[in-house]
Design a protein around this motif. Structure first.
Motif, PDB file in Angstrom:
ATOM      1  N   PRO A 106       0.858  -1.179   0.000  1.00  0.00           N
ATOM      2  CA  PRO A 106       0.000   0.000   0.000  1.00  0.00           C
ATOM      3  C   PRO A 106       0.900   1.237   0.000  1.00  0.00           C
ATOM      4  N   ALA A 107       0.712   2.115  -0.963  1.00  0.00           N
ATOM      5  CA  ALA A 107       1.594   3.272  -1.070  1.00  0.00           C
ATOM      6  C   ALA A 107       1.408   4.165   0.144  1.00  0.00           C
ATOM      7  N   ARG A 108       2.490   4.736   0.597  1.00  0.00           N
ATOM      8  CA  ARG A 108       2.417   5.570   1.794  1.00  0.00           C
ATOM      9  C   ARG A 108       1.727   6.896   1.508  1.00  0.00           C
ATOM     10  N   PHE A 156      -0.937  14.075  -2.489  1.00  0.00           N
ATOM     11  CA  PHE A 156      -0.303  14.541  -1.251  1.00  0.00           C
ATOM     12  C   PHE A 156       1.179  14.844  -1.498  1.00  0.00           C
ATOM     13  N   ARG A 157       1.809  14.000  -2.327  1.00  0.00           N
ATOM     14  CA  ARG A 157       3.219  14.212  -2.673  1.00  0.00           C
ATOM     15  C   ARG A 157       3.376  15.551  -3.393  1.00  0.00           C
ATOM     16  N   ALA A 158       2.430  15.843  -4.303  1.00  0.00           N
ATOM     17  CA  ALA A 158       2.479  17.113  -5.039  1.00  0.00           C
ATOM     18  C   ALA A 158       2.322  18.294  -4.077  1.00  0.00           C
ATOM     19  N   PHE A 164      -2.436  16.185  19.122  1.00  0.00           N
ATOM     20  CA  PHE A 164      -1.306  15.809  18.273  1.00  0.00           C
ATOM     21  C   PHE A 164      -1.688  14.668  17.328  1.00  0.00           C
ATOM     22  N   ILE A 165      -2.440  13.712  17.838  1.00  0.00           N
ATOM     23  CA  ILE A 165      -2.802  12.583  16.970  1.00  0.00           C
ATOM     24  C   ILE A 165      -3.740  13.048  15.859  1.00  0.00           C
ATOM     25  N   ARG A 166      -4.646  13.962  16.168  1.00  0.00           N
ATOM     26  CA  ARG A 166      -5.525  14.488  15.099  1.00  0.00           C
ATOM     27  C   ARG A 166      -4.723  15.234  14.044  1.00  0.00           C
ATOM     28  N   ALA A 167      -3.759  16.051  14.475  1.00  0.00           N
ATOM     29  CA  ALA A 167      -2.937  16.803  13.513  1.00  0.00           C
ATOM     30  C   ALA A 167      -2.146  15.844  12.626  1.00  0.00           C
ATOM     31  N   TRP A 168      -1.687  14.762  13.211  1.00  0.00           N
ATOM     32  CA  TRP A 168      -0.869  13.778  12.477  1.00  0.00           C
ATOM     33  C   TRP A 168      -1.733  12.949  11.530  1.00  0.00           C
ATOM     34  N   LYS A 169      -2.918  12.595  11.995  1.00  0.00           N
ATOM     35  CA  LYS A 169      -3.770  11.673  11.239  1.00  0.00           C
ATOM     36  C   LYS A 169      -4.580  12.390  10.160  1.00  0.00           C
ATOM     37  N   TYR A 170      -5.073  13.574  10.479  1.00  0.00           N
ATOM     38  CA  TYR A 170      -5.993  14.239   9.546  1.00  0.00           C
ATOM     39  C   TYR A 170      -5.400  15.453   8.839  1.00  0.00           C
ATOM     40  N   ASP A 171      -4.443  16.153   9.475  1.00  0.00           N
ATOM     41  CA  ASP A 171      -3.955  17.409   8.907  1.00  0.00           C
ATOM     42  C   ASP A 171      -2.600  17.282   8.217  1.00  0.00           C
ATOM     43  N   GLY A 172      -2.095  16.065   8.097  1.00  0.00           N
ATOM     44  CA  GLY A 172      -0.857  15.874   7.348  1.00  0.00           C
ATOM     45  C   GLY A 172       0.399  16.342   8.056  1.00  0.00           C
ATOM     46  N   VAL A 173       0.370  16.491   9.388  1.00  0.00           N
ATOM     47  CA  VAL A 173       1.596  16.894  10.094  1.00  0.00           C
ATOM     48  C   VAL A 173       2.425  15.631  10.345  1.00  0.00           C
ATOM     49  N   LEU A 174       3.033  15.140   9.266  1.00  0.00           N
ATOM     50  CA  LEU A 174       3.750  13.866   9.352  1.00  0.00           C
ATOM     51  C   LEU A 174       5.034  13.990  10.155  1.00  0.00           C
ATOM     52  N   ALA A 175       5.475  15.216  10.396  1.00  0.00           N
ATOM     53  CA  ALA A 175       6.668  15.415  11.222  1.00  0.00           C
ATOM     54  C   ALA A 175       6.439  14.935  12.653  1.00  0.00           C
ATOM     55  N   LEU A 176       5.192  14.650  13.001  1.00  0.00           N
ATOM     56  CA  LEU A 176       4.915  14.131  14.349  1.00  0.00           C
ATOM     57  C   LEU A 176       5.193  12.631  14.455  1.00  0.00           C
ATOM     58  N   GLN A 191      -7.045   7.819   0.229  1.00  0.00           N
ATOM     59  CA  GLN A 191      -7.095   8.819  -0.843  1.00  0.00           C
ATOM     60  C   GLN A 191      -7.506  10.187  -0.307  1.00  0.00           C
ATOM     61  N   GLN A 192      -8.395  10.191   0.651  1.00  0.00           N
ATOM     62  CA  GLN A 192      -8.868  11.436   1.239  1.00  0.00           C
ATOM     63  C   GLN A 192      -7.751  12.148   2.007  1.00  0.00           C
ATOM     64  N   ARG A 193      -7.018  11.378   2.833  1.00  0.00           N
ATOM     65  CA  ARG A 193      -5.982  11.996   3.671  1.00  0.00           C
ATOM     66  C   ARG A 193      -4.685  12.206   2.912  1.00  0.00           C
ATOM     67  N   GLY A 194      -4.408  11.313   1.981  1.00  0.00           N
ATOM     68  CA  GLY A 194      -3.176  11.448   1.200  1.00  0.00           C
ATOM     69  C   GLY A 194      -2.044  10.554   1.695  1.00  0.00           C
ATOM     70  N   TYR A 195      -2.266   9.826   2.768  1.00  0.00           N
ATOM     71  CA  TYR A 195      -1.188   8.988   3.292  1.00  0.00           C
ATOM     72  C   TYR A 195      -1.778   7.934   4.231  1.00  0.00           C
ATOM     73  N   ASP A 196      -0.980   6.884   4.460  1.00  0.00           N
ATOM     74  CA  ASP A 196      -1.370   5.848   5.416  1.00  0.00           C
ATOM     75  C   ASP A 196      -0.527   6.057   6.667  1.00  0.00           C
ATOM     76  N   HIS A 197      -1.123   6.699   7.668  1.00  0.00           N
ATOM     77  CA  HIS A 197      -0.338   7.134   8.829  1.00  0.00           C
ATOM     78  C   HIS A 197       0.201   5.973   9.653  1.00  0.00           C
ATOM     79  N   VAL A 198      -0.567   4.875   9.743  1.00  0.00           N
ATOM     80  CA  VAL A 198      -0.097   3.751  10.573  1.00  0.00           C
ATOM     81  C   VAL A 198       1.068   3.032   9.878  1.00  0.00           C
ATOM     82  N   LEU A 199       1.010   2.978   8.547  1.00  0.00           N
ATOM     83  CA  LEU A 199       2.125   2.369   7.809  1.00  0.00           C
ATOM     84  C   LEU A 199       3.392   3.208   7.972  1.00  0.00           C
TER      85      LEU A 199
END
Ligand SMILES: [Zn+2]
Length: 288
Positions: free
Chosen positions: A32-34, A39-41, A125-137, A174-182
């Protein structure tokens, strides 16, 4: 926590597959693509804008305050993220709290350990990471999972486990742009050398093709809604990591937040149905 030293010995299969996408290397099934292309764009666009307009005042992705000076970066856990001093202090104040008796918290046959209660700043923090794309968390949150792994390792020995991320459904991805658990699993894998086996899939709910959020449901609805929701990808069973067979392997399910445990229990059922003998669960946080 001792930094750098893995708690688990290096798995031979892990060495062979290190560097490949989540240990998915030669399998014909694509992992599954991350990140989605969109989202990459978005990330590329953001990088281009900061290159074109270096003087534009940056904003902290967590609290959205403008950053007055150079943003704070935690050297130990940095991936180049820029949070404000206030948010770095909030993050640094959170210490793993694997509370007493967390291993008695079994979901049927599945022992479970979580790194911190789901309270104080953790939901933000988990909401920002999961829904808002703050992957730096991701590295900050991975610390709580790593803390929860230690009691599991004490009880179950130090033999290698396969880290199995609880899958995100395709529409949610597709909605979020990433698989946060992966992404979290891959971060933990680089620190603990546990190989990642993304062998589960999540079916869509009800023929609508859209999965419904678990957060707004009652415990009974959650439990009923997750029965049979997860399955092992048939092609994942011929993965090189499973050379000795499913029965010989230990599976460590990874999720973000455990509320009733119905999601982890449904994933564990899928693994038991495929022949697994040992399954444990680990998560960042647990709702108490
Ligand atoms: Zn901030």
């Amino acid at each position: 926590m001792s930094a750098g030293k893995p708690w688990f010995p290096r798995c031979p299969a892990g060495i062979l597959l290190r560097g490949r996408a989540g240990g998915w290397g030669r399998s014909r099934e694509r992992a599954p693509a991350r990140l989605t292309p969109r989202f990459r764009a978005r990330l590329l666009m953001r990088a281009a804008l900061s290159w074109l307009y270096p003087d534009a005042s940056p904003i902290c992705p967590l609290c959205h305050r403008p950053l007055p000076g150079p943003a704070m970066v935690d050297a130990a856990r940095s991936d180049g993220s820029r949070f404000c001093l206030f948010c770095v202090q909030r993050l640094a104040a959170l210490q793993p709290r694997v509370w007493k008796g967390c291993l008695q918290t079994r979901l049927g046959r599945v022992p479970l350990a979580c790194g911190i209660p789901y309270d104080r700043d953790i939901p933000t923090f988990i909401r920002a990471w999961k829904y808002d794309g703050v992957l730096a968390l991701t590295p900050w949150l991975a610390v709580f999972v790593e803390a929860a792994l230690q009691p599991l390792a004490r009880v179950f020995g130090r033999e290698p486990w396969l880290l199995v991320p609880v899958p995100t459904s395709r529409d949610r991805w597709q909605q979020r742009g990433y698989d946060h658990v992966l992404l979290l699993a891959e971060r933990i894998s680089t620190r603990t050398r546990l190989p990642v086996w993304p062998g589960l899939l999540r079916r869509a709910d009800d023929g609508s093709g859209l999965t419904q959020s678990q957060t707004a449901k009652s415990a009974a609805q959650r439990s009923a809604g997750t029965v049979g929701r997860y399955a092992v990808r048939p092609e994942a069973l011929v993965h090189p990591l499973l050379r000795a067979g499913v029965r010989a392997q230990r599976f460590l399910l990874l999720d973000d937040v455990v509320t009733t445990g119905s999601t982890l229990a449904a994933c564990a059922d899928a693994l038991f149905s495929a022949g697994a003998l040992q399954v444990a669960g680990v998560a960042i946080a647990r709702v108490r």
